[in-house]
Design a protein around this motif. Structure first.
Motif, short mmCIF file in Angstrom:
data_model
loop_
_atom_site.label_atom_id
_atom_site.label_comp_id
_atom_site.label_asym_id
_atom_site.label_seq_id
_atom_site.Cartn_x
_atom_site.Cartn_y
_atom_site.Cartn_z
N UNK A 165 2.20 8.93 -25.23
CA UNK A 165 2.75 8.90 -24.24
C UNK A 165 1.90 9.31 -23.08
N UNK A 166 1.67 8.56 -21.99
CA UNK A 166 0.72 9.03 -20.83
C UNK A 166 1.68 9.81 -19.76
N UNK A 167 2.81 9.21 -19.70
CA UNK A 167 3.96 9.75 -18.80
C UNK A 167 5.37 9.72 -19.46
N UNK A 168 6.16 10.99 -19.45
CA UNK A 168 7.69 11.19 -19.55
C UNK A 168 8.35 11.12 -18.41
N UNK A 169 9.20 10.36 -18.37
CA UNK A 169 10.04 10.75 -17.12
C UNK A 169 11.64 10.72 -17.62
N UNK A 170 12.54 11.86 -17.33
CA UNK A 170 13.89 12.19 -17.29
C UNK A 170 14.41 12.03 -16.12
N UNK A 171 15.66 11.34 -16.10
CA UNK A 171 16.51 11.10 -15.00
C UNK A 171 17.87 11.67 -15.29
N UNK A 191 33.28 14.75 -15.40
CA UNK A 191 33.01 13.44 -15.39
C UNK A 191 31.68 13.21 -16.56
N UNK A 192 31.26 11.99 -16.26
CA UNK A 192 30.06 11.80 -17.11
C UNK A 192 28.80 11.91 -16.77
N UNK A 193 27.94 12.34 -17.44
CA UNK A 193 26.55 12.95 -17.25
C UNK A 193 25.90 11.72 -17.64
N UNK A 194 24.80 11.06 -17.35
CA UNK A 194 23.75 9.92 -17.77
C UNK A 194 22.65 10.73 -17.82
N UNK A 195 21.92 10.57 -18.75
CA UNK A 195 20.46 11.02 -19.11
C UNK A 195 19.62 9.81 -19.55
N UNK A 196 18.49 9.41 -18.63
CA UNK A 196 17.70 8.49 -18.99
C UNK A 196 16.31 8.89 -19.33
N UNK A 197 15.63 8.59 -20.34
CA UNK A 197 14.25 8.88 -20.92
C UNK A 197 13.45 7.75 -20.79
N UNK A 198 12.30 7.72 -20.12
CA UNK A 198 11.21 6.74 -19.99
C UNK A 198 10.02 7.21 -20.39
N UNK A 199 9.41 6.43 -21.60
CA UNK A 199 8.04 6.98 -21.99
C UNK A 199 7.18 5.95 -21.71
N UNK A 200 6.00 6.25 -20.91
CA UNK A 200 4.95 5.30 -20.59
C UNK A 200 3.87 5.44 -21.32
#
Length: 177
Positions: free
Chosen positions: A40-46, A97-106
């Motif tokens: 991983x060079x970048x880890x994004x969490x949304x 309600x609903x909580x959505x987590x998204x993880x992107x690994x570049x």
């Protein structure tokens, strides 16, 4: 079985599968674990939030150690990357309600995974009050007395009448409504 090929299986995102119950006015921690096999060079969490019949709202996100909150919610939600878990403080009934987590690994390409967590907010039950009719509580041998129990606040309230520590059941002497 996993029917995908290549790097799609390189990121695993784990969240609670059951509904998380929080208490109104208290903090609530939504635990998220992730692991990946890529470099991983970048880890994004949304993090997003959605209620039924409405579009998801952006809460906050991060790239590596930098957190970018929605300014409207910046004092309510906390994220400490690289941990993807979310802290909600304080919890309000409108946070249900609903909580959505998204993880992107570049790394060598980008891999992504997202999951949804359902949150229910419970309001603590206030102390019950009992009213009698007639108010004197004294009846003759053939009279009836009505006991009314109410609570001012609380979610999922269940009433149980007891006599001498034992539950009362409907019968010739007791009726419930």
């Amino acid at each position: 079985f996993c029917f995908c090929t290549g790097i799609c299986s390189a990121l695993k995102l784990t969240v609670p599968t059951h509904t998380i119950h929080g208490i109104e006015g208290q903090p609530l921690h939504l635990t998220v674990d992730y692991n990946f096999t890529a470099t991983a060079s970048e880890i994004q969490i949304i993090w997003l939030f959605e209620r039924p019949r409405s579009n998801p709202k952006y809460l906050l996100g991060s790239v590596n150690q930098t957190v970018v909150p929605d300014l409207e919610y910046q004092h309510k939600f906390t994220l400490v990357p690289p941990n993807a878990s979310l802290m909600i403080n304080p919890l309000h009934s409108s946070d249900e309600g609903n909580y959505i987590v998204k993880v992107n690994i570049r790394g060598n390409g980008t891999i992504a995974a997202s999951q949804k967590i359902q949150v229910a907010v419970d309001v603590p039950v206030t102390k019950p009050t009992v009213h009698t009719e007639p108010s004197s509580g004294v009846v003759e041998n053939v009279g009836n007395i009505t006991l009314k129990c109410t609570v001012e606040k609380g979610t999922r309230v269940v009433y149980q009448w007891m006599k001498n520590g034992k539950p009362l059941h409907a019968g010739p002497n007791y009726t419930f409504s």
